[in-house]
Design a protein around this motif. Structure first.
Motif, PDB file in Angstrom:
ATOM      1  N   TYR A 107       0.830  -1.212   0.000  1.00  0.00           N
ATOM      2  CA  TYR A 107       0.000   0.000   0.000  1.00  0.00           C
ATOM      3  C   TYR A 107       0.862   1.259   0.000  1.00  0.00           C
ATOM      4  CZ  TYR A 107      -3.832   3.136   0.971  1.00  0.00           C
ATOM      5  OH  TYR A 107      -4.754   4.152   0.869  1.00  0.00           O
ATOM      6  N   LYS A 108       1.962   1.241   0.728  1.00  0.00           N
ATOM      7  CA  LYS A 108       2.860   2.401   0.728  1.00  0.00           C
ATOM      8  C   LYS A 108       3.470   2.607  -0.653  1.00  0.00           C
ATOM      9  CE  LYS A 108       4.058   2.125   5.638  1.00  0.00           C
ATOM     10  NZ  LYS A 108       5.130   1.834   6.629  1.00  0.00           N
ATOM     11  N   ARG A 109       3.835   1.508  -1.315  1.00  0.00           N
ATOM     12  CA  ARG A 109       4.400   1.640  -2.663  1.00  0.00           C
ATOM     13  C   ARG A 109       3.353   2.168  -3.636  1.00  0.00           C
ATOM     14  NH1 ARG A 109       8.741  -1.240  -4.371  1.00  0.00           N
ATOM     15  NH2 ARG A 109       8.432   0.048  -6.246  1.00  0.00           N
ATOM     16  N   LEU A 110       2.124   1.681  -3.523  1.00  0.00           N
ATOM     17  CA  LEU A 110       1.061   2.149  -4.418  1.00  0.00           C
ATOM     18  C   LEU A 110       0.737   3.619  -4.164  1.00  0.00           C
ATOM     19  CD1 LEU A 110      -1.366  -0.907  -4.352  1.00  0.00           C
ATOM     20  CD2 LEU A 110       0.332  -0.320  -6.101  1.00  0.00           C
ATOM     21  N   ALA A 111       0.759   4.023  -2.895  1.00  0.00           N
ATOM     22  CA  ALA A 111       0.507   5.438  -2.581  1.00  0.00           C
ATOM     23  C   ALA A 111       1.582   6.334  -3.186  1.00  0.00           C
ATOM     24  CB  ALA A 111       0.435   5.625  -1.069  1.00  0.00           C
ATOM     25  N   SER A 112       2.816   5.846  -3.264  1.00  0.00           N
ATOM     26  CA  SER A 112       3.895   6.643  -3.856  1.00  0.00           C
ATOM     27  C   SER A 112       3.766   6.746  -5.372  1.00  0.00           C
ATOM     28  CB  SER A 112       5.241   6.031  -3.497  1.00  0.00           C
ATOM     29  OG  SER A 112       5.415   4.764  -4.124  1.00  0.00           O
ATOM     30  N   LEU A 113       2.925   5.889  -5.982  1.00  0.00           N
ATOM     31  CA  LEU A 113       2.710   5.913  -7.441  1.00  0.00           C
ATOM     32  C   LEU A 113       1.383   6.593  -7.801  1.00  0.00           C
ATOM     33  CD1 LEU A 113       3.756   2.227  -8.205  1.00  0.00           C
ATOM     34  CD2 LEU A 113       5.145   4.280  -8.585  1.00  0.00           C
ATOM     35  N   GLU A 114       0.886   7.456  -6.928  1.00  0.00           N
ATOM     36  CA  GLU A 114      -0.445   8.027  -7.121  1.00  0.00           C
ATOM     37  C   GLU A 114      -0.581   8.754  -8.456  1.00  0.00           C
ATOM     38  OE1 GLU A 114      -3.568  11.009  -4.811  1.00  0.00           O
ATOM     39  OE2 GLU A 114      -1.569  10.614  -3.985  1.00  0.00           O
ATOM     40  N   SER A 115       0.465   9.454  -8.861  1.00  0.00           N
ATOM     41  CA  SER A 115       0.372  10.216 -10.115  1.00  0.00           C
ATOM     42  C   SER A 115       0.188   9.303 -11.326  1.00  0.00           C
ATOM     43  CB  SER A 115       1.631  11.074 -10.299  1.00  0.00           C
ATOM     44  OG  SER A 115       2.791  10.247 -10.343  1.00  0.00           O
ATOM     45  N   GLN A 116       0.744   8.091 -11.272  1.00  0.00           N
ATOM     46  CA  GLN A 116       0.623   7.164 -12.389  1.00  0.00           C
ATOM     47  C   GLN A 116      -0.661   6.330 -12.325  1.00  0.00           C
ATOM     48  OE1 GLN A 116       4.593   5.820 -11.214  1.00  0.00           O
ATOM     49  NE2 GLN A 116       5.162   5.789 -13.383  1.00  0.00           N
ATOM     50  N   LEU A 117      -1.154   6.100 -11.110  1.00  0.00           N
ATOM     51  CA  LEU A 117      -2.350   5.280 -10.953  1.00  0.00           C
ATOM     52  C   LEU A 117      -3.641   6.084 -10.891  1.00  0.00           C
ATOM     53  CD1 LEU A 117      -1.105   2.710  -8.250  1.00  0.00           C
ATOM     54  CD2 LEU A 117      -0.808   2.650 -10.736  1.00  0.00           C
ATOM     55  N   LEU A 118      -3.542   7.399 -10.698  1.00  0.00           N
ATOM     56  CA  LEU A 118      -4.735   8.221 -10.468  1.00  0.00           C
ATOM     57  C   LEU A 118      -5.788   8.113 -11.564  1.00  0.00           C
ATOM     58  CD1 LEU A 118      -6.034  10.196  -8.529  1.00  0.00           C
ATOM     59  CD2 LEU A 118      -4.897  12.077  -9.749  1.00  0.00           C
ATOM     60  N   PRO A 119      -5.429   8.082 -12.853  1.00  0.00           N
ATOM     61  CA  PRO A 119      -6.478   7.967 -13.892  1.00  0.00           C
ATOM     62  C   PRO A 119      -7.334   6.710 -13.748  1.00  0.00           C
ATOM     63  CG  PRO A 119      -4.379   8.617 -14.867  1.00  0.00           C
ATOM     64  CD  PRO A 119      -4.087   8.248 -13.449  1.00  0.00           C
ATOM     65  N   TYR A 120      -6.764   5.652 -13.171  1.00  0.00           N
ATOM     66  CA  TYR A 120      -7.516   4.399 -13.021  1.00  0.00           C
ATOM     67  C   TYR A 120      -8.172   4.271 -11.645  1.00  0.00           C
ATOM     68  CZ  TYR A 120      -4.811   3.337 -17.180  1.00  0.00           C
ATOM     69  OH  TYR A 120      -4.247   3.384 -18.440  1.00  0.00           O
ATOM     70  N   LEU A 121      -7.739   5.063 -10.700  1.00  0.00           N
ATOM     71  CA  LEU A 121      -8.368   5.046  -9.387  1.00  0.00           C
ATOM     72  C   LEU A 121      -9.741   5.715  -9.413  1.00  0.00           C
ATOM     73  CD1 LEU A 121      -5.282   5.953  -7.140  1.00  0.00           C
ATOM     74  CD2 LEU A 121      -6.468   3.757  -7.223  1.00  0.00           C
ATOM     75  N   ASP A 122      -9.877   6.728 -10.267  1.00  0.00           N
ATOM     76  CA  ASP A 122     -11.110   7.522 -10.287  1.00  0.00           C
ATOM     77  C   ASP A 122     -12.110   7.077 -11.357  1.00  0.00           C
ATOM     78  OD1 ASP A 122      -9.990   9.053  -8.288  1.00  0.00           O
ATOM     79  OD2 ASP A 122      -9.141  10.523  -9.678  1.00  0.00           O
ATOM     80  N   HIS A 135     -13.783   3.784 -13.053  1.00  0.00           N
ATOM     81  CA  HIS A 135     -13.975   2.334 -13.060  1.00  0.00           C
ATOM     82  C   HIS A 135     -13.965   1.777 -14.487  1.00  0.00           C
ATOM     83  CE1 HIS A 135     -15.583  -1.628 -12.101  1.00  0.00           C
ATOM     84  NE2 HIS A 135     -16.504  -1.431 -13.037  1.00  0.00           N
ATOM     85  N   TRP A 136     -14.653   2.466 -15.401  1.00  0.00           N
ATOM     86  CA  TRP A 136     -14.725   1.959 -16.786  1.00  0.00           C
ATOM     87  C   TRP A 136     -13.345   1.932 -17.421  1.00  0.00           C
ATOM     88  CZ3 TRP A 136     -13.246   3.960 -21.463  1.00  0.00           C
ATOM     89  CH2 TRP A 136     -13.674   3.250 -22.594  1.00  0.00           C
ATOM     90  N   LYS A 137     -12.572   2.984 -17.223  1.00  0.00           N
ATOM     91  CA  LYS A 137     -11.238   3.058 -17.816  1.00  0.00           C
ATOM     92  C   LYS A 137     -10.327   1.971 -17.237  1.00  0.00           C
ATOM     93  CE  LYS A 137      -7.593   6.409 -18.883  1.00  0.00           C
ATOM     94  NZ  LYS A 137      -7.137   7.818 -18.721  1.00  0.00           N
ATOM     95  N   ARG A 138     -10.462   1.699 -15.962  1.00  0.00           N
ATOM     96  CA  ARG A 138      -9.651   0.675 -15.317  1.00  0.00           C
ATOM     97  C   ARG A 138      -9.980  -0.709 -15.878  1.00  0.00           C
ATOM     98  NH1 ARG A 138     -11.103   1.830 -10.650  1.00  0.00           N
ATOM     99  NH2 ARG A 138     -12.586   0.159 -10.148  1.00  0.00           N
ATOM    100  N   GLU A 139     -11.253  -1.031 -15.989  1.00  0.00           N
ATOM    101  CA  GLU A 139     -11.657  -2.338 -16.505  1.00  0.00           C
ATOM    102  C   GLU A 139     -11.259  -2.493 -17.967  1.00  0.00           C
ATOM    103  OE1 GLU A 139     -12.912  -4.881 -14.896  1.00  0.00           O
ATOM    104  OE2 GLU A 139     -12.822  -3.777 -13.002  1.00  0.00           O
ATOM    105  N   HIS A 140     -11.370  -1.431 -18.723  1.00  0.00           N
ATOM    106  CA  HIS A 140     -11.000  -1.485 -20.145  1.00  0.00           C
ATOM    107  C   HIS A 140      -9.508  -1.750 -20.313  1.00  0.00           C
ATOM    108  CE1 HIS A 140     -11.034  -0.616 -24.428  1.00  0.00           C
ATOM    109  NE2 HIS A 140     -10.044   0.250 -24.246  1.00  0.00           N
ATOM    110  N   ALA A 141      -8.670  -1.099 -19.498  1.00  0.00           N
ATOM    111  CA  ALA A 141      -7.225  -1.294 -19.600  1.00  0.00           C
ATOM    112  C   ALA A 141      -6.838  -2.722 -19.222  1.00  0.00           C
ATOM    113  CB  ALA A 141      -6.501  -0.297 -18.702  1.00  0.00           C
TER     114      ALA A 141
END
Length: 570
Positions: free
Chosen positions: A535-550, A552-558
């Motif tokens: 979780y700490k590592r994922l929190a440090s990657l927030e800028s790269q993961l943010l488009p898929y965190l917010d 749901h459709w984009k995350r499932e499609h990817a």
């Protein structure tokens, strides 16, 4: 009950706290005469001994720890702490125990090495429970603890005996408790003759409490601290009592009996199965006939294996595989059949070299043929590993392929044990016990081994090096927290489909962690180092993961796009 010539004789320790001890010297008493009952006092009445204060304390601590760390646990860290403490509890009950078995220094040294080895395995199991715990690891920790108790009591911790110990321990616990009483808290007969002997400890206690109370009352800050600590202890005690349910008392009773039986095993040290007889009888005419048949069989098998190994090495070593090569057929199915061949060879050698065959005059020529065939069997094992590596090299490492490596290694270990049996003329029961122990040990090591970390670390490294085939395992295989940690470097992969797919997978895992912990009240036994680290590592990657965190459709499609893209390499 098995023959005492196999198990040794049981004797009672002179120390009341020790219950019973195991004497490893063989006897020649008929099994029907083996008396497992405790000795009487000569009048037919069985005297009850007093346990020492140390033993009573360890039994109470074991039971309380089991209740707190297992029954009331909220995760795997509680059992991890318990099983780390378990060997210490067992060692404490054997404190200052004399060796009544008369064993040699070599036996004592071998026992120490075995105990250190078992403690090391228990430590690895506890570490795994505290990082990524599973029920299988708990099972391994339980079995290792049973083996440790047997080894410390002087009994060989074979796999079957260690598993049977889970059944015998409660019965041994009942037997030991029926023979022992709690430590005495009454005055002794000598002290009763001294007037006012009880005030020897009562007056110092009253005086100490009185002056300590005055000192606390004289300091407001200290009084506040003591009052706060007392209130906390009272509240904690009431909350503890309020959580007691119907099954807690039976669990504690079972834990107490299991602990006592593990500390002082008697029936639990019984061997399972028969014993190996001496092979001093000369071979019969039937044995001589079999010797000729076995010699001819080994000659044929040596010739067959030599021809096949040449074919195997020419076919699958040092060559480029053509497009459309049937990897699954050669690696999965082919390696499985070769493993069966190794198993059959193990059984064959076991059948040939047994009983009076060792006394046949042609045994040396048979052994020479067996050593040659054994060498070719080990080359066959190398071929199995090679086939597995061919598949791994094609599209990556998976948990099932790790199982394949472990399984083949277990089979090879069993084959080597057969060679030891032949070389040292061991008996059937030795072989059965040693092979079953090797099998169970291999399974336990597999449960402890960080498979997902190793597999996805390898796959990630291959993808980052430019070979994309292993990405299919990243896309479609389930992962534990170690696996997610291992694929984090792929968030910077050059291939855009793989890069965005991995980012979406990691974003989905981050949301799952947040949801899991939002629905429960935190307790320290829930701690898992891998989850905390992830979780700490994922929190440090927030800028790269943010488009898929917010989204749901984009995350499932990817994720779906990544899976479809990688399936061409499955």
């Amino acid at each position: 009950m098995n023959n005492p010539s196999e198990t040794g004789s049981f004797s009672n320790s002179s120390d009341p706290s020790q219950g019973s001890s195991f004497t490893a010297e063989p006897t020649h008493v008929d099994s029907a005469s083996l008396d497992l009952a405790p000795p009487s006092d000569g009048d037919g009445n069985e005297p009850r001994r007093r346990m020492t204060l140390l033993v009573a304390f360890v039994i109470a601590a074991w039971t309380a720890s089991a209740d707190w760390l297992i029954y009331r646990t909220h995760g795997f860290s509680g059992p991890a702490v318990f099983f780390m403490l378990a060997p210490l509890f067992i060692l404490a009950t054997h404190w200052k125990t004399s060796d009544d078995s008369g064993g040699s220094a070599n036996n004592v040294q071998r026992s120490s090495v075995l105990l250190c080895f078992l403690m090391l395995l228990i430590g690895f199991a506890c570490l795994r429970l505290a990082t990524v715990g599973t029920g299988w690891v708990i099972g391994s920790a339980v079995l290792l603890t049973m083996a440790f108790g047997l080894a410390l009591s002087g009994a060989p911790p074979w796999a079957a005996e260690s598993m049977a110990m889970m059944f015998w321990a409660p019965l041994d616990g009942i037997r030991w408790l029926l023979r022992h009483r709690l430590p005495s808290v009454r005055r002794s007969a000598a002290s009763e003759s001294v007037p006012g002997a009880s005030i020897a400890w009562l007056i110092p206690l009253v005086a100490t409490v009185a002056f300590a109370t005055l000192f606390v009352l004289a300091n407001p800050d200290l009084l506040t601290r003591v009052t706060t600590a007392w209130s906390w202890a009272s509240d904690w005690t009431w909350k503890w009592l309020e959580r007691i349910d119907t099954w807690e008392a039976p669990f504690c009773a079972l834990a107490l009996l299991m602990g006592v039986g593990l500390f002082f095993p008697l029936w639990g040290k019984s061997r399972i199965g028969g014993i190996d007889r001496e092979t001093g009888i000369a071979g019969s005419s039937g044995t001589a006939l079999l010797s000729v048949a076995y010699r001819n069989m080994l000659l044929c098998l040596n010739l067959l294996f030599a021809v096949y190994l040449v074919f195997e090495f020419q076919t699958l070593y040092k060559r480029e595989f053509p497009e459309g090569f049937y990897y699954a057929g050669y690696a999965h199915e082919g390696a499985a059949w070769l493993t069966v061949a190794l198993l059959l060879a193990t059984v064959t050698l076991s059948v040939v070299f047994r009983g009076t065959m060792f006394q046949d005059r042609r045994i040396m020529s048979l052994k020479k043929l067996a050593w040659i065939w054994s060498a070719m069997n080990l080359l066959l094992a190398v071929s199995v590993y090679n086939r597995l590596m061919i598949y791994v090299g094609y599209n990556g490492l998976t948990w099932m392929r790790i199982v394949g490596f472990f399984g083949t290694t277990i089979v090879v270990a069993g084959f080597i044990l057969v060679l030891i049996k032949i070389a040292y003329q061991k008996g059937f029961w030795w072989l059965l016990r040693s092979q079953s122990t090797a099998f169970v040990l291999g399974i336990m090591l597999l449960t402890i081994f960080p498979s997902d970390w190793v597999t996805h670390r390898y796959n990630t490294a291959r993808v980052l090096s430019g070979y994309l085939h292993p990405s299919v395992m990243v896309a479609v295989k389930e992962k534990d927290e170690f696996g997610y940690l291992a694929i984090i470097p792929l968030v910077d992969a050059e291939d855009p489909v793989i890069r965005e797919g991995v980012r979406a997978i990691l974003a989905e895992r981050q949301l799952q962690i947040e949801q899991e912990f939002a629905e429960v009240t935190w307790h320290w036994t829930m701690f898992q180092w891998s989850t905390d680290r992830l979780y700490k590592r994922l929190a440090s990657l927030e800028s790269q993961l943010l488009p898929y965190l917010d989204n749901h459709w984009k995350r499932e499609h990817a994720i779906t796009t990544f899976e479809d893209y990688a399936m061409k390499w499955y």
